[in-house]
Design an enzyme around this catalytic site. Structure first.
Site, PDB file in Angstrom:
ATOM      1  N   HIS A  38      27.788 -43.659 -46.617  1.00 24.69           N
ATOM      2  CA  HIS A  38      26.356 -42.729 -46.669  1.00 24.69           C
ATOM      3  C   HIS A  38      26.384 -41.807 -45.461  1.00 24.69           C
ATOM      4  CE1 HIS A  38      25.380 -46.216 -43.642  1.00 24.69           C
ATOM      5  NE2 HIS A  38      25.299 -45.093 -43.010  1.00 24.69           N
ATOM      6  N   GLU A  56      30.113 -41.433 -43.556  1.00 24.59           N
ATOM      7  CA  GLU A  56      30.735 -42.654 -43.041  1.00 24.59           C
ATOM      8  C   GLU A  56      31.055 -44.001 -44.051  1.00 24.59           C
ATOM      9  OE1 GLU A  56      28.096 -45.415 -40.464  1.00 24.59           O
ATOM     10  OE2 GLU A  56      26.758 -43.612 -40.400  1.00 24.59           O
ATOM     11  N   HIS A  90      31.180 -48.346 -32.772  1.00 22.40           N
ATOM     12  CA  HIS A  90      29.979 -48.764 -32.045  1.00 22.40           C
ATOM     13  C   HIS A  90      30.384 -49.453 -30.801  1.00 22.40           C
ATOM     14  CE1 HIS A  90      26.598 -47.792 -34.911  1.00 22.40           C
ATOM     15  NE2 HIS A  90      27.175 -48.609 -35.678  1.00 22.40           N
TER      16      HIS A  90
END
Length: 102
Positions: A38, A56, A90
């Protein structure tokens, strides 16, 4: 050799290429698995070496190509011309943000 290191995870250039290829193939077919790839909006303001719009797609620590379920922490980012923008994670970032992999 590691082409990118996300936290303590080493990714080779071939692993990065495989994830990018899988993501771009889905993007170009206007398809997705578990909502990937997306658009990646680059809220973090990374200075990528290629221009966007960016997308990504997960890159998995196991070495497998992402096929759904948990995406883990790490992503390849590419543009609509199938150019690699970077590898982000992350891991080590606050909340839902990303930091660049080394």
């Amino acid at each position: 050799a590691c082409a990118a290191t996300c936290g303590s995870v080493c990714y080779t250039s071939s692993a990065i290429s495989a994830a990018q290829e899988a993501g771009y193939d889905l993007y170009s077919a206007n398809d997705d698995v578990s909502n990937y790839p997306h658009e990646y909006r680059n809220y973090e303001g990374f200075d990528f070496p290629v221009s966007g719009t960016y997308y990504e797609f997960p890159i998995l620590r196991s070495g497998a190509v992402y096929s759904g379920n948990s995406p883990g922490a790490d992503r390849v980012v590419f543009n609509g011309n199938d150019q690699l923008a970077g590898v982000i994670t992350h891991t080590g970032a606050s909340g839902n943000n990303f930091v660049a992999c080394d």
